[in-house]
Design an enzyme around this catalytic site. Sequence first.
Site, PDB file in Angstrom:
ATOM      1  N   ASP A   1       1.063  -1.115   0.103  1.00 38.49           N
ATOM      2  CA  ASP A   1       0.205  -0.221   0.277  1.00 38.49           C
ATOM      3  C   ASP A   1       1.366   1.064  -0.034  1.00 38.49           C
ATOM      4  O   ASP A   1       1.711   0.706  -0.320  1.00 38.49           O
ATOM      5  CB  ASP A   1      -0.477  -0.069   1.524  1.00 38.49           C
ATOM      6  CG  ASP A   1      -1.729   1.078   1.147  1.00 38.49           C
ATOM      7  OD1 ASP A   1      -1.987   1.467   0.297  1.00 38.49           O
ATOM      8  OD2 ASP A   1      -2.350   1.707   2.612  1.00 38.49           O
TER       9      ASP A   1
ATOM     10  N   ASP B   1       0.063   5.404   1.042  1.00 43.95           N
ATOM     11  CA  ASP B   1      -0.927   6.705   2.117  1.00 43.95           C
ATOM     12  C   ASP B   1      -0.784   5.269   2.991  1.00 43.95           C
ATOM     13  O   ASP B   1      -1.513   4.442   3.761  1.00 43.95           O
ATOM     14  CB  ASP B   1      -1.550   6.761   2.006  1.00 43.95           C
ATOM     15  CG  ASP B   1      -1.957   7.685   0.384  1.00 43.95           C
ATOM     16  OD1 ASP B   1      -1.199   8.091   0.398  1.00 43.95           O
ATOM     17  OD2 ASP B   1      -2.810   7.358  -0.303  1.00 43.95           O
TER      18      ASP B   1
ATOM     19  N   GLY C   1       8.934  15.272  34.096  1.00 45.90           N
ATOM     20  CA  GLY C   1       8.243  13.926  33.438  1.00 45.90           C
ATOM     21  C   GLY C   1       7.378  13.646  34.276  1.00 45.90           C
ATOM     22  O   GLY C   1       6.443  14.307  35.100  1.00 45.90           O
TER      23      GLY C   1
ATOM     24  N   ASN D   1      13.816  14.341  30.244  1.00 40.06           N
ATOM     25  CA  ASN D   1      12.246  14.199  29.339  1.00 40.06           C
ATOM     26  C   ASN D   1      12.100  15.538  28.366  1.00 40.06           C
ATOM     27  O   ASN D   1      12.431  16.446  29.273  1.00 40.06           O
ATOM     28  CB  ASN D   1      10.337  14.024  30.037  1.00 40.06           C
ATOM     29  CG  ASN D   1      10.944  13.073  30.519  1.00 40.06           C
ATOM     30  OD1 ASN D   1      11.790  12.349  30.907  1.00 40.06           O
ATOM     31  ND2 ASN D   1       9.151  12.497  31.121  1.00 40.06           N
TER      32      ASN D   1
ATOM     33  N   GLU E   1      11.083   9.950  26.196  1.00 34.51           N
ATOM     34  CA  GLU E   1      11.992   9.582  27.609  1.00 34.51           C
ATOM     35  C   GLU E   1      13.577   9.656  27.257  1.00 34.51           C
ATOM     36  O   GLU E   1      13.524   7.924  27.811  1.00 34.51           O
ATOM     37  CB  GLU E   1      11.330   8.542  28.361  1.00 34.51           C
ATOM     38  CG  GLU E   1       9.564   9.475  28.491  1.00 34.51           C
ATOM     39  CD  GLU E   1       9.035   8.558  28.909  1.00 34.51           C
ATOM     40  OE1 GLU E   1       9.276   8.449  30.011  1.00 34.51           O
ATOM     41  OE2 GLU E   1       7.801   8.258  28.533  1.00 34.51           O
TER      42      GLU E   1
ATOM     43  N   LEU F   1      20.203   9.159  29.934  1.00 37.02           N
ATOM     44  CA  LEU F   1      21.502   9.620  29.549  1.00 37.02           C
ATOM     45  C   LEU F   1      21.506   8.647  30.138  1.00 37.02           C
ATOM     46  O   LEU F   1      21.674   8.792  31.680  1.00 37.02           O
ATOM     47  CB  LEU F   1      21.713  11.102  29.743  1.00 37.02           C
ATOM     48  CG  LEU F   1      20.936  12.282  28.841  1.00 37.02           C
ATOM     49  CD1 LEU F   1      19.780  12.129  28.329  1.00 37.02           C
ATOM     50  CD2 LEU F   1      21.645  13.404  29.192  1.00 37.02           C
TER      51      LEU F   1
ATOM     52  N   PHE G   1       4.405  -4.994  29.438  1.00 36.41           N
ATOM     53  CA  PHE G   1       4.989  -6.196  30.172  1.00 36.41           C
ATOM     54  C   PHE G   1       4.278  -6.726  30.690  1.00 36.41           C
ATOM     55  O   PHE G   1       3.316  -5.809  31.324  1.00 36.41           O
ATOM     56  CB  PHE G   1       6.923  -5.534  30.946  1.00 36.41           C
ATOM     57  CG  PHE G   1       7.439  -5.508  29.297  1.00 36.41           C
ATOM     58  CD1 PHE G   1       8.871  -6.305  29.392  1.00 36.41           C
ATOM     59  CD2 PHE G   1       7.779  -3.755  29.102  1.00 36.41           C
ATOM     60  CE1 PHE G   1       9.618  -5.809  28.555  1.00 36.41           C
ATOM     61  CE2 PHE G   1       8.721  -3.549  28.126  1.00 36.41           C
ATOM     62  CZ  PHE G   1       9.837  -4.808  28.024  1.00 36.41           C
TER      63      PHE G   1
END
Length: 376
Positions: free
Chosen positions: A13, A15, A244, A258, A308, A311, A338
């Site tokens: 397909d 689009d 956040g 965030n 999110e 670091l 989960f």
Amino acid sequence: MSVTKLIKCVILDLDGTLLNTDGIVCNVLKISLGKYGKEWDGRETLKIVGKTPFEAASAVVEDYGLPCSPVEFVSELSPLFSQQWCNIKALPGANRLIKHLKSKGVPMALASNSPRESIDAKISFHDGWKDSFSVIIGGDEVRTGKPSPDIFFEAARRLRIEPSSCLVIEDSLPGVTAGKAAEMEVVAVPSLPKQSHLYTAADEVINSLLDLQLEKWGLPPFADWVERTLPVDPWYIGGPVIKGFGRGSKVLGIPTANLSTKECSDLLAQYPSGVYFGWAGLSTRGIFKMVMSIGWNPYFSNKEKTIEPWLLHEFTEDFYGEELRLVIVGYIRPEFNFPSLESLIAKIHEDRRVAERALDLPLYSSYKNNSHLRIS
């Protein structure tokens, strides 16, 4: 990996599957409905995705009580859409898929409910696409558009391949219904968020084209994964660090930096949810390895798509308000739910280990010197 079925060709397909048209559709409808004193709120999105232009227009005209016919509304929309085709971007993984199948000699067809003229105009802005398809069919070239199987039967006929040996890749429910009615194998890549549960008729549902495993269908596999990561064309994002949901450090033990979803909304709409990685630059602290999630975080049932970043460094203090720059260079996995908080945390730490190792590779480490990260 066991092979589900031996496939001889792929029918795609356009689009929502190869092209990110959703944003442009919304913008055009906002402009058009505004002329009637109406405001597009997206409530008809599920009704129009994958439909022919006339069917989509009919749904909008009826729901918003417009004083025009569907044919008249299509006539109003057509020139607005035509002006925007040059701005439509390929969805992540689309160019990769087309180039790979072409290089391996796998026949491809493009089958869209859009008119053929519109299809040709859209793909003309994407190098090599038109020549990659053995067959291109528009909704105006068959008796009935999707969810009728007519367009897929016609694609198979022109390819001279039995329908049962075709793999269809679709983003919409009408497309999936049409593919299965044609007795083809169907992989669904839902273009609307949080709608995967509706695609039970598909043989497989994946998060994005980045997650497509061609070897499941007896097709030549991709060979570009490196150390459990997929290199992507780098993309850039930045802004001040904001507070956040308060669950990163407190609930997960994983402090995230965030960014505002409002400021990043256009960019977030271009990329599928999942786990990515790259480099992060903080204006007063330096450059660090980074792994991040994009999406709705099913375990916590986010109401909006968020970004999110984590670091990968031990900071001794918060840095809210500080300018953060990100260079995203690779993809790890799709977003999924989960069964427990513990399993979610374990997976996040596994993602961290994958990202840390990968970012030491020359393929990715060179981006640490990217000028975007260096904030003056």
